[in-house]
Motif scaffolding. Structure first.
Motif, mmCIF file in Angstrom:
data_model
loop_
_atom_site.group_PDB
_atom_site.id
_atom_site.type_symbol
_atom_site.label_atom_id
_atom_site.label_comp_id
_atom_site.label_asym_id
_atom_site.label_seq_id
_atom_site.Cartn_x
_atom_site.Cartn_y
_atom_site.Cartn_z
ATOM 1 N N LEU A 1 27.043 29.088 29.497
ATOM 2 C CA LEU A 1 28.139 29.958 29.079
ATOM 3 C C LEU A 1 29.113 29.216 28.169
ATOM 4 O O LEU A 1 29.555 29.760 27.143
ATOM 5 C CB LEU A 1 28.876 30.505 30.298
ATOM 6 N N THR A 2 29.437 27.975 28.518
ATOM 7 C CA THR A 2 30.343 27.186 27.683
ATOM 8 C C THR A 2 29.755 26.983 26.298
ATOM 9 O O THR A 2 30.455 27.106 25.285
ATOM 10 C CB THR A 2 30.633 25.823 28.333
ATOM 11 N N ARG A 3 28.466 26.665 26.240
ATOM 12 C CA ARG A 3 27.829 26.479 24.933
ATOM 13 C C ARG A 3 27.925 27.740 24.089
ATOM 14 O O ARG A 3 28.246 27.692 22.894
ATOM 15 C CB ARG A 3 26.364 26.086 25.120
ATOM 16 N N ASP B 1 38.159 37.300 19.259
ATOM 17 C CA ASP B 1 37.961 37.304 20.705
ATOM 18 C C ASP B 1 37.282 38.595 21.153
ATOM 19 O O ASP B 1 36.402 38.567 22.027
ATOM 20 C CB ASP B 1 39.315 37.156 21.415
ATOM 21 N N ALA B 2 37.685 39.700 20.571
ATOM 22 C CA ALA B 2 37.122 40.986 20.978
ATOM 23 C C ALA B 2 35.625 41.049 20.670
ATOM 24 O O ALA B 2 34.815 41.482 21.506
ATOM 25 C CB ALA B 2 37.851 42.127 20.266
ATOM 26 N N THR B 3 35.247 40.596 19.466
ATOM 27 C CA THR B 3 33.829 40.607 19.080
ATOM 28 C C THR B 3 33.024 39.654 19.955
ATOM 29 O O THR B 3 31.913 39.979 20.395
ATOM 30 C CB THR B 3 33.676 40.207 17.601
ATOM 31 N N VAL C 1 31.296 40.179 28.411
ATOM 32 C CA VAL C 1 32.364 39.913 29.389
ATOM 33 C C VAL C 1 33.614 40.635 28.889
ATOM 34 O O VAL C 1 33.707 41.031 27.720
ATOM 35 C CB VAL C 1 32.647 38.406 29.558
ATOM 36 N N SER C 2 34.593 40.788 29.766
ATOM 37 C CA SER C 2 35.832 41.427 29.345
ATOM 38 C C SER C 2 36.624 40.495 28.437
ATOM 39 O O SER C 2 36.430 39.271 28.456
ATOM 40 C CB SER C 2 36.683 41.795 30.565
ATOM 41 N N LEU C 3 37.507 41.067 27.626
ATOM 42 C CA LEU C 3 38.324 40.265 26.732
ATOM 43 C C LEU C 3 39.184 39.286 27.532
ATOM 44 O O LEU C 3 39.332 38.117 27.150
ATOM 45 C CB LEU C 3 39.220 41.186 25.890
ATOM 46 N N ARG D 1 38.980 35.145 27.194
ATOM 47 C CA ARG D 1 40.139 34.320 26.849
ATOM 48 C C ARG D 1 40.447 33.295 27.942
ATOM 49 O O ARG D 1 40.894 32.181 27.657
ATOM 50 C CB ARG D 1 41.340 35.220 26.577
ATOM 51 N N ARG D 2 40.189 33.674 29.184
ATOM 52 C CA ARG D 2 40.392 32.721 30.282
ATOM 53 C C ARG D 2 39.414 31.555 30.159
ATOM 54 O O ARG D 2 39.793 30.385 30.326
ATOM 55 C CB ARG D 2 40.222 33.420 31.626
ATOM 56 N N HIS D 3 38.156 31.871 29.841
ATOM 57 C CA HIS D 3 37.159 30.809 29.660
ATOM 58 C C HIS D 3 37.539 29.898 28.494
ATOM 59 O O HIS D 3 37.399 28.666 28.581
ATOM 60 C CB HIS D 3 35.775 31.411 29.410
ATOM 61 N N VAL D 4 38.005 30.486 27.398
ATOM 62 C CA VAL D 4 38.397 29.698 26.231
ATOM 63 C C VAL D 4 39.527 28.739 26.597
ATOM 64 O O VAL D 4 39.504 27.552 26.241
ATOM 65 C CB VAL D 4 38.823 30.613 25.066
ATOM 66 N N ALA D 5 40.517 29.235 27.308
ATOM 67 C CA ALA D 5 41.650 28.393 27.711
ATOM 68 C C ALA D 5 41.188 27.245 28.598
ATOM 69 O O ALA D 5 41.645 26.096 28.454
ATOM 70 C CB ALA D 5 42.696 29.246 28.429
#
Length: 259
Positions: free
Chosen positions: A198-200, A212-214, A221-223, A227-231
């Motif tokens: 998932l990180t990759r 982020d939406a795309t 996954v939900s937006l 964004r939580r994963h990105v942070a």
């Protein structure tokens, strides 16, 4: 060219005398020199006998060849490791058996580091290089083993080089690139979380520049979750921007360099 001797500088001499402004140019020149040597040997890779100080060997005898080359070294062993599991494991096993008086230096990519991190972190002379080098070993500055970059049925072939001029060029190549490598102690250990699939995929989305939406739609996954994963990824990478996160992901081997 066979039999030609060079008064070759040591790695330490080169590091001390190399002007900082010329380091990048020297590295590029040396990488081109390595490519020239490799392409020259590739032209002869189908010949079974020794030609001009180059002997070709098939994958099945690689282990025996490396053992003979490394374990007979009496002064120095310089290694460039690729992500090939078999090559990395064989070289590290042989390096662990060299006499204590032999100087061992290992350049490896982040991908090669992940093959055997415990062994590599147990060695004193290890540096990390973010871009790929062909795997090779230079012993005592007199002989070398070089994996050939081939495609198709010839994959896995290699060459043992005893031509003094060619080996000296490889040794000089190694010294220049070594001077630009990052010390292993300065290379952060990557958490298992950053190694997840998932990180990759998220890092690939960030590098592609998608919104982020795309990206959230692409990953299903939900937006908010995206964004939580990105942070969390940015925090793990100690990055203050998404661009910096991408750069560090490449440096750590989490993403390949962009073509």
């Amino acid at each position: 060219m066979a039999g030609t001797l060079f008064d070759l500088p040591t790695v330490g001499d080169l590091e001390e005398s190399l002007p900082q402004g010329h380091a990048a140019r020297l590295e590029q020149t040396l990488l081109q020199a390595r490519a020239l040597i490799e392409s020259t040997m590739s032209l002869h890779r189908r010949r079974p006998a020794t030609v001009s100080g180059v002997t070709h060997t098939d994958a099945e005898v690689t282990t025996e060849t490396l053992e003979r080359l490394i374990l007979r070294a009496r002064r120095s062993v310089n290694v460039a490791l690729t992500g090939s599991v078999a090559f990395v494991e064989t070289v590290l096993r042989c390096v662990a058996e060299v006499p204590s008086g032999v100087t061992v230096r290992v350049l490896c990519t982040p991908a090669a580091l992940e093959v055997s991190p415990a062994r590599l972190r147990g060695l004193a002379g290890v540096r990390i290089l973010p871009h790929e080098l062909s795997g090779f070993v230079v012993a005592d500055g007199t002989s070398a083993f070089l994996r050939l970059a081939t495609q198709g049925p010839a994959d896995g072939r290699a060459a043992v080089v005893t031509d003094r001029a060619a080996v000296s060029t490889l040794q000089l190549l190694y010294a220049g690139v070594w001077s630009r490598g990052r010390r292993l102690v300065d290379h952060p250990e990557v958490s298992p979380r950053l190694r997840s699939e998932l990180t990759r995929r998220i890092l690939e989305q960030l590098r592609s520049g998608r919104t982020d939406a795309t990206a959230a739609v692409e990953l299903q996954v939900s937006l908010r979750t995206y964004r939580r994963h990105v942070a969390e990824i940015m925090r793990e990478l100690n990055a203050s921007s998404r661009f910096q996160a991408g750069v560090r992901a490449v440096e750590l081997g989490l993403l390949p360099k962009a073509a």
